[in-house]
Write a protein that holds these residues in place. Structure first.
Motif, PDB file in Angstrom:
ATOM      1  N   VAL A 213      15.145  12.877   3.557  1.00  0.00           N
ATOM      2  CA  VAL A 213      14.524  11.931   4.479  1.00  0.00           C
ATOM      3  C   VAL A 213      13.211  12.545   4.938  1.00  0.00           C
ATOM      4  N   VAL A 214      12.139  11.827   4.731  1.00  0.00           N
ATOM      5  CA  VAL A 214      10.822  12.364   5.070  1.00  0.00           C
ATOM      6  C   VAL A 214      10.251  11.579   6.244  1.00  0.00           C
ATOM      7  N   ILE A 215       9.886  12.302   7.280  1.00  0.00           N
ATOM      8  CA  ILE A 215       9.240  11.693   8.446  1.00  0.00           C
ATOM      9  C   ILE A 215       7.858  12.318   8.548  1.00  0.00           C
ATOM     10  N   SER A 216       6.845  11.483   8.582  1.00  0.00           N
ATOM     11  CA  SER A 216       5.491  12.013   8.497  1.00  0.00           C
ATOM     12  C   SER A 216       4.636  11.492   9.640  1.00  0.00           C
ATOM     13  N   ARG A 316      24.826  14.616   5.277  1.00  0.00           N
ATOM     14  CA  ARG A 316      23.512  14.019   5.545  1.00  0.00           C
ATOM     15  C   ARG A 316      22.447  14.724   4.705  1.00  0.00           C
ATOM     16  N   PRO A 317      21.410  13.999   4.372  1.00  0.00           N
ATOM     17  CA  PRO A 317      20.365  14.614   3.526  1.00  0.00           C
ATOM     18  C   PRO A 317      19.516  15.581   4.356  1.00  0.00           C
ATOM     19  N   PRO A 318      18.861  16.512   3.671  1.00  0.00           N
ATOM     20  CA  PRO A 318      17.877  17.351   4.377  1.00  0.00           C
ATOM     21  C   PRO A 318      16.733  16.484   4.894  1.00  0.00           C
ATOM     22  N   VAL A 319      16.066  16.973   5.905  1.00  0.00           N
ATOM     23  CA  VAL A 319      14.972  16.219   6.527  1.00  0.00           C
ATOM     24  C   VAL A 319      13.682  17.003   6.372  1.00  0.00           C
ATOM     25  N   MET A 320      12.629  16.290   6.007  1.00  0.00           N
ATOM     26  CA  MET A 320      11.306  16.930   6.003  1.00  0.00           C
ATOM     27  C   MET A 320      10.455  16.276   7.079  1.00  0.00           C
TER      28      MET A 320
END
Lengths: 493, 341
Positions: A213-216, A316-320
């Motif tokens: 999951v990517v939060i930018s 849960r997936p890793p988060v970036m």
């Protein structure tokens, strides 16, 4: 006396000419060129739509019989259109300026261009290869704001990036991340044009390919400029502030970019204070959309989503977390508190959340609940050298980064400057321990791969010989990738 | 003066030939005979010579004696005349004016007098100055040649300061001259060299010394010229160091919460030449090898035809697109319709 050279005097020559041709007022009739233009003045260019010289020339022609010289002319403003075109509408200029073009139909398709894939992420042999970004990832990255209008994507058929040494390091991080592993927290630093933002784009692309999951936060300046609404967060000491419109937008982009991953996970715990429409079997995608739709709930939903994502034991997936332009956040903002003092960026809930994740620890205050990323992940903050805030913001970041770079190189860094007024000590304390990932110049092999890609795309009309490459590298500061592109692709266009 | 002496020599010769003698010759011959010095007579003679009376010729010494007695009688009158012509310094003093405006004026020892009239018998003041300079130089050269070598006997061997002598004092002498900076004393010491200091105490000492501490050399430097003599200033500095040490050892406040403040010091940057850049034989070899490899790779690319040439790629592409004609508008419309349906 005879040996003195005769210097032509222009004034004398012109006087002599005038005497030989006394006041030929009908010259414009005898001179064919002037007759054709219909004016004694040089013809105004009609190609420029904004040019006023045509009108001026016409006025001058009409008054050619009058005496010359400056005259006082008092006239009403004319309502006649100058260009004839419609002026650009509201926001059109900015939209044009911020337009991101990721494809160019005139550029050639590159034969044998590989594509970034989950397998390529794990492959160290991808070093010195230019790999295209898959179409789906490009769409996701676009939503995450990973492409910048100043980058040269518009010169090529499709977005592709060079796998350089730093990219491989991040690739190994992304590839090797697993639940329970220590997350990778780093500040991407480097000189201007060395590819910090592009590296961030690559990292996000690789994380997306690996179903993270990517939060930018692509433009953190938006958080501090005072352009979005803000309100005090109740029951916080020290007082924090949240920006619901920004958070709603962030949730929207995050939910859309990570839709496929978020759909696979559902809400696992009760979240008090949220609307009753939150049901246990709700997917995280819909949950995030809920916050995006109703900005009043944006911040609680963001917190709840973060709590869900960082819950261990549920697969849960890793988060970036990625942010480009860290120094913008390193100081006071344009927002004012109730006693009319500038609010520090670290008192904005969104910013504090990012800084705590970057530092990997609590910065004091109420948001200290989940600092760890138990499912693994990465927090990357890139510095921006082209958009530099004042020194009161950059000094603390630069000092912390310089010290951490020196520590990484096992060298002696600059000493702390406790009495420097420009150093923001809150920011310095937060960033003191964060590792610095320095992006330097390209190696010769990397540069060759990149320049050959330029040539194969038709953007560079020259043989990529050793001498050519050496010249371009020397002119590009020994391999600063932005300068290399400027010297090869942009110079030829 | 010289001209006069020559004239007198000629006179001597004349006197020898004619058997007559000038007054001076007579005086000198008597002077030689009796081996006495008659300074009063010589001064009289010079006075006569000034008046032109000395050119009278005398046959014998007796004649001269007779004349001399006669002149002796006239001498006071002559002297008066001479004094009138050539007033001495004492006579040349300005007469004190005794009137209302000069009441209370007294002649001071340093008051200026008129110089003696110049008689074209001396070199200029500049020349005198030059002579004086020459004498001084010669004096110094004599000192250098004869006296300075003796200084070697006073030389002592340098003894480096021991650990018990952590203070270094600097004195200034201006070699006998008076100078306002001659009393200034400078003391330097390294806080790390001072005995019996823990790390915390040493840090406190550095903080107390403030801007007098150089963090690059780690040396504290203090000076004093507040007192009249150098000894007093040195005593003051010594006391200051002792009181600093006393304060540093005082555990009441260790200053540990105060960070060091080195804003006063601008560090001097020194970039050493990197060792890796030294052009050694191995380095040369390595560079040559790398260049050769690059050259061979380039040759290989050219031979195999793998050298990427942007212009050629574009030309090839243009040729291909020209060979395959663009679909006509009708075809494109048809295709779109087909695709749509």
């Amino acid at each position: 006396m005879a040996s003195i050279p005769v210097r032509p005097c222009l004034r004398r020559v012109s006087r002599a000419l005038a005497e030989s041709n006394p006041r030929d007022t009908h010259a414009h009739l005898t001179n064919p060129l002037r007759r054709w233009t219909g004016s004694t003045l040089p013809r105004a260019s009609s190609s420029s739509p904004f040019s006023t010289s045509t009108r001026l020339a016409a006025a001058a022609a009409a008054s050619s019989t009058r005496r010359t010289g400056s005259t006082l002319k008092i006239s009403r403003k004319s309502n006649a259109p100058t260009s004839g075109g419609k002026p650009p509408g509201r926001g059109e200029r900015k939209a044009f300026r911020k337009k991101i073009v990721l494809s160019n139909a005139n550029a050639l398709e590159v034969d044998g261009l590989g594509e970034l894939s989950p397998r390529a992420v794990a492959d160290p042999a991808a070093h010195c290869r230019v790999l295209a970004l898959p179409g789906a990832v490009v769409d996701q990255l676009r939503l995450l704001g990973a492409f910048k209008p100043t980058q040269g994507w518009k010169y090529f058929r499709r977005p592709a990036t060079l796998m350089r040494a730093e990219s491989l390091r991040l690739a190994s991080v992304v590839d090797g991340m697993a639940e329970g592993k220590e997350p990778f927290r780093a500040i991407v630093s480097g000189e201007r044009g060395t590819g910090k933002s592009a590296l961030l784009t690559q990292a996000m692309a690789m994380a997306l390919l690996k179903n993270w999951v990517v939060i930018s936060i692509p433009d953190p300046k938006d958080l501090i400029l005072g352009h979005t609404d803000y309100a005090p967060l109740p029951d916080t000491e020290p007082q924090l502030y949240f920006q619901k419109a920004y958070t709603a937008r962030l949730l929207y982009n995050t939910a859309r970019a990570n839709r496929d991953v978020l759909r696979e996970h559902t809400v696992s715990q009760a979240h008090p204070g949220l609307p009753s429409s939150v049901s246990p079997d709700m997917t995280l995608d819909r949950f995030a959309q809920l916050g995006a739709r109703d900005s009043d709930f944006a911040w609680p939903v963001f917190r709840a989503l973060w709590a869900e994502l960082t819950k261990p034991g549920l697969g849960r997936p890793p988060v970036m977390l990625a942010l480009d332009g860290l120094a913008s956040l390193a100081g006071p903002t344009e927002y004012l508190s109730a006693d009319v003092k500038p609010i520090h960026a670290l008192d904005l809930a969104q910013v504090r959340h990012f800084f705590e994740q970057l530092a990997g620890r609590s910065l004091g205050g109420p948001l200290a609940a989940e600092q760890r990323l138990p499912n693994g992940g990465a927090v990357l903050a890139a510095l921006s050298q082209s958009e530099r805030p004042p020194r009161t913001h950059t000094a603390a970041v630069e000092l912390a980064v310089a010290q951490n770079e020196a520590r990484a190189a096992a060298a002696e860094g600059p000493p702390a400057r406790p009495y420097d007024r420009d150093i923001d000590h809150r920011v310095y304390d937060a960033l003191r321990e964060v590792r610095a990932l320095k992006v330097g110049a390209l190696s010769r092999e990397e540069a060759r791969a990149l320049v050959e890609y330029y040539a194969k795309s038709g953007a560079l009309m020259a043989p990529v010989s050793e001498a050519f490459l050496a010249e371009k590298l020397a002119l590009a500061g020994g391999g600063v990738v932005g300068e290399l592109e400027r010297g090869t692709v942009r110079a030829g266009l | 003066m010289c001209a006069r002496r020559e004239h007198r020599d000629e006179d001597d010769e004349d006197a020898g030939d004619a058997g007559e003698m000038s007054l001076r010759a007579v005086f000198e011959s008597e002077n030689k005979a009796s081996k006495e010095i008659w300074p009063d007579k010589m001064s009289q003679l010079e006075a006569l010579e000034e008046l032109g009376l000395a050119d009278l010729r005398y046959k014998t010494l007796d004649d001269a004696d007779a004349l001399q007695d006669e002149l002796q009688a006239q001498l006071p009158a002559i002297r008066r005349q001479v004094d009138q012509l050539y007033p001495t310094r004492a006579d040349a003093r300005p007469q004190k004016v005794d009137d209302f405006w000069h009441e209370g004026d007294q002649l001071e020892p340093g008051d200026e007098f008129e110089d003696d009239a110049f008689d074209h018998d001396d070199i200029s003041s500049l020349a005198h100055g030059e002579l004086e300079r020459q004498r001084e130089v010669r004096e110094l050269m004599r000192v250098a040649a004869w006296e300075m070598p003796l200084l070697g006997k006073l030389a002592k061997e340098f003894q480096p300061p021991t650990a018990a002598e952590p203070l270094r004092f600097r004195y200034t002498t201006y070699l006998g001259e008076e100078h306002p900076a001659a009393r200034k004393i400078v003391v330097e010491f390294c806080p790390g060299d001072l005995p019996d200091l823990t790390r915390v105490q040493r840090d406190k000492l550095i903080k107390l010394c403030g801007a007098r501490y150089n963090p690059q050399t780690e040396i504290v430097r203090m000076s004093s010229d507040a007192f009249e003599t150098a000894a007093q200033n040195k005593r003051y500095l010594g006391d200051m160091v002792l009181s600093l040490l006393r304060e540093a050892r005082d555990p009441a406040d260790t200053f540990e919460d105060v960070p060091f403040d080195f804003r006063h010091h601008k560090p001097k940057l020194w970039h050493a030449f990197p060792k890796q850049w030294l052009m050694t034989e191995e380095r040369k070899k390595e560079l040559d090898q790398r260049r050769t490899q690059r050259y061979l790779a380039e040759v290989e690319r050219i031979e195999k035809g793998t050298l990427v040439d942007g212009a050629r790629i574009v030309a090839k592409h243009m040729k291909q697109t020209a060979a395959a004609p663009e679909p006509s508008l009708m075809e494109m419309v048809g295709q779109r319709r087909l695709g749509a349906s």
